[in-house]
Design a protein around this motif. Structure first.
Motif, PDB file in Angstrom:
ATOM      1  N   LYS A 223       0.965  -1.098   0.059  1.00 35.70           N
ATOM      2  CA  LYS A 223      -0.021   0.148   0.063  1.00 35.70           C
ATOM      3  C   LYS A 223       0.817   1.329  -0.041  1.00 35.70           C
ATOM      4  O   LYS A 223       0.553   2.016  -0.759  1.00 35.70           O
ATOM      5  N   SER A 224       1.813   1.400   1.155  1.00 40.19           N
ATOM      6  CA  SER A 224       2.704   2.468   1.053  1.00 40.19           C
ATOM      7  C   SER A 224       3.407   2.433  -0.321  1.00 40.19           C
ATOM      8  O   SER A 224       3.912   3.755  -0.834  1.00 40.19           O
ATOM      9  N   MET A 225       3.942   1.445  -0.873  1.00 40.54           N
ATOM     10  CA  MET A 225       4.371   1.449  -2.089  1.00 40.54           C
ATOM     11  C   MET A 225       3.792   2.106  -3.247  1.00 40.54           C
ATOM     12  O   MET A 225       4.349   3.023  -4.022  1.00 40.54           O
ATOM     13  N   LEU A 300      -2.106   9.854   3.846  1.00 40.73           N
ATOM     14  CA  LEU A 300      -2.302   9.525   5.369  1.00 40.73           C
ATOM     15  C   LEU A 300      -1.878   8.082   5.449  1.00 40.73           C
ATOM     16  O   LEU A 300      -3.011   7.143   5.236  1.00 40.73           O
ATOM     17  N   ASP A 301      -0.834   7.405   5.912  1.00 43.61           N
ATOM     18  CA  ASP A 301      -0.562   6.116   6.145  1.00 43.61           C
ATOM     19  C   ASP A 301      -1.015   5.548   7.247  1.00 43.61           C
ATOM     20  O   ASP A 301      -1.029   6.587   8.249  1.00 43.61           O
ATOM     21  N   GLU A 302      -1.481   4.421   7.474  1.00 40.37           N
ATOM     22  CA  GLU A 302      -2.105   3.996   8.683  1.00 40.37           C
ATOM     23  C   GLU A 302      -3.376   4.976   9.222  1.00 40.37           C
ATOM     24  O   GLU A 302      -3.195   5.619  10.401  1.00 40.37           O
ATOM     25  N   LEU A 303      -4.127   5.169   8.317  1.00 35.48           N
ATOM     26  CA  LEU A 303      -5.283   5.977   8.696  1.00 35.48           C
ATOM     27  C   LEU A 303      -5.911   6.144  10.089  1.00 35.48           C
ATOM     28  O   LEU A 303      -5.875   7.153  10.931  1.00 35.48           O
TER      29      LEU A 303
HETATM   30 MG    MG Z   1       2.404   1.001   4.688  1.00 32.37          MG
END
Ligand code: MG
Ligand code: ATP
Length: 503
Positions: A223-225, A300-303
């Motif tokens: 997801k972050s990628m 917003l990562d890890e919302l």
């Molecule tokens: Mg991530």
């Protein structure tokens, strides 16, 4: 005699003219600054005194009053040093008054008389242009000021160089605007991601229509990628937008080397960010992350790990495209038109639905975890996608043939259609279309309408959910360069509906 120097005070990204009045009167020796100065402005007395000393001038042993008019407007920041020093030099007849009258002056002084860079030079230069004046600014901020256009700019490295310039003994040449950086993807390419075809497709749709995107999936699924590769497929900023973005960066003091970039901003604040960090404010009013991401991506990562208060403070900027910071004296507005991209795990352990990996509390913990997000926030997100774990087979595949360049070309073509469609309206991309306009541009053909009818009844879509789907369907049609919204577009848009239902 009273010497007048024009400078500016920043209210949001607006630079308001401030008249610095300097009077040297007879009386007991004193040096006072009045007109609602904050601590940094009040301290400027010491820097000005030392800087004048450094060029061999002592303040006259008289009563020196500096008034910053209008007196009821709060003055913040260190950029008042230079206008105060220049006002004193005028009152002491060191530099001619009529020469300075044509300029807006800002800059911070060092004790040795050097003029140091300050934030906000670009908005100040734009304000100077509006006042039909030139700009006197620190040498380091010169290239930034030069972007404002065809105004006279004196970018001085030190107080002595500035004085010499106006006495005609050492002429400072106009700084040059440094060329904008070529759009770059930061070296990240979609080709690095194995599998995840549906998530990549959603990323492309999000880029094409400017839609907000939420990715939900277990840890390590990419997801972050995926999010980090979004700037690489977004269209470049238009010159007008680039100037807007740079004004905000200039105020925040983050404009790198005075270069204006055509890359869309990408901001990914940590989940411990406070409300002030996200929407702006604090002891000294500063643009927040949502404004620094203006015309770009706020990731917003890890919302669910963000505080509830911080997340809810984003609702208003997401709706209106502007962040309003309420302060004791005034409301300050910063532009904040962002594309929100968020990523989250479905539950705390992250492996909901995978019997082998899920913790003992699944699926109960998922309800608690997901309930940290409010319905209205989720409602503002057009695309919701599931990002499943990558399978072993996917990981051993050779890299996909298609990379960011191919996707970016399709996105650009879709954006081109939208630019023509929305010329003369308030919207600029499909994600911003609403109400009547949306109905007019995104009504599906009869087969599409039938499918939509069934979907509204079966899925119990709300009015907002219905509009959200129309917007996405319009973007899907644009990606195919298709004039009408067809049944297939509606069907795919339905797949991006909300996956989380808050109580
Ligand atoms: Mg991530
Ligand atoms: N689809 C993929 N293709 C290639 N590598 C991947 C893929 N997914 C994950 N990886 C590898 O796993 C690492 C972690 O991925 P990433 O940080 O994007 O996961 P995530 O979904 O954001 O996880 P988390 O929920 O823990 O934040 C990457 O740095 C990459 O090396």
């Amino acid at each position: 005699m009273v010497a007048h120097v024009t400078t500016v005070a920043f209210i949001g990204i607006e630079a308001r003219p401030v008249d610095v009045q300097v009077q040297i009167a007879s009386g007991l020796p004193a040096f006072a600054v009045v007109g609602l100065p904050d601590k940094a402005v009040a301290e400027s007395r010491e820097r000005v005194r030392a800087a004048l000393g450094a060029i061999g001038l002592a303040l006259p042993p008289k009563r020196i009053i500096v008034n910053l008019a209008p007196a009821d407007l709060p003055k913040e920041g260190s950029h008042y040093d230079l206008p105060i020093a220049v006002g004193l030099l005028m009152a002491m007849n060191v530099i001619p008054e009529d020469a300075i009258a044509e300029y807006v002056v800002l800059g911070e002084l060092g004790l040795d008389g050097a003029i140091q860079a300050v934030p906000g030079v670009l908005p100040a230069a734009m304000a100077a242009m509006g006042l039909s004046k030139g700009l006197i600014c620190p040498a380091a901020s010169g290239p930034e000021a030069a972007w404002a256009g065809d105004i006279s700019i004196v970018a001085a490295p030190s107080l002595i160089a500035l004085a010499n310039h106006f006495k005609g003994t050492q002429v400072l040449s106009r700084p040059l605007a440094r060329p904008a950086e070529a759009p770059a993807s930061g070296g990240l390419d979609l080709r690095d991601i194995k599998g995840q075809e549906s998530a990549k497709r959603a990323l492309e749709v999000a880029a094409a229509g400017g839609h907000n995107l939420l990715m939900i999936g277990p840890p390590g699924s990419g997801k972050s990628m995926l999010a980090a590769r979004l700037p690489g497929i977004l269209p470049a900023l238009e010159p007008r937008e680039a100037l807007e973005v740079s004004m905000i960066q200039s105020l925040a003091g983050t404009l790198p080397g005075g270069r204006i970039s055509l890359n869309r901003p990408f901001r990914n604040p940590h989940h411990s960010a406070s409300m002030a960090a996200l929407v702006g404010g604090g002891a000294r009013a500063r643009p927040g992350e949502v404004s620094l991401a203006h015309r770009g991506v706020l990731f917003l990562d890890e919302l669910p790990e963000f505080s509830r208060q911080a997340l809810d403070s984003l609702r208003q900027p997401l709706e209106s495209g502007a962040a309003v910071v309420a302060r004791a004296e005034a409301h300050i507005t910063y532009p904040a038109r962002v594309q929100l991209v968020a990523a989250m795990n479905p539950c705390r352990c992250g492996h909901l639905g995978d019997a082998a990996l899920a913790c003992a509390r699944a699926p109960k913990c998922a309800g608690e975890y997901q309930a940290r997000l409010s319905g209205p926030l989720l409602d503002r997100i057009d695309l919701h996608v599931d990002v499943p774990p990558v399978s072993a087979a996917d990981l051993t595949l050779p890299p996909p043939a298609e990379g960011s360049a191919e996707v970016a070309a399709r996105v650009e073509a879709a954006r081109d259609l939208q630019r023509k469609r929305y010329a003369g309206t308030l919207a600029s991309c499909n994600a911003e279309a609403d109400g009547e306009l949306l109905m007019e541009i995104a009504s599906p053909d009869p087969q599409g309408r039938d499918l939509l009818q069934v979907a509204v009844e079966k899925l119990k879509l709300t009015a907002r959910g219905y509009h959200r789907m129309l917007r996405v369907a319009r973007t899907l049609a644009d990606l195919e360069q298709c004039e009408t919204v067809r049944r297939s577009h509606v069907a795919e848009a339905l797949a991006y509906r909300r996956l989380i239902f808050t109580a």
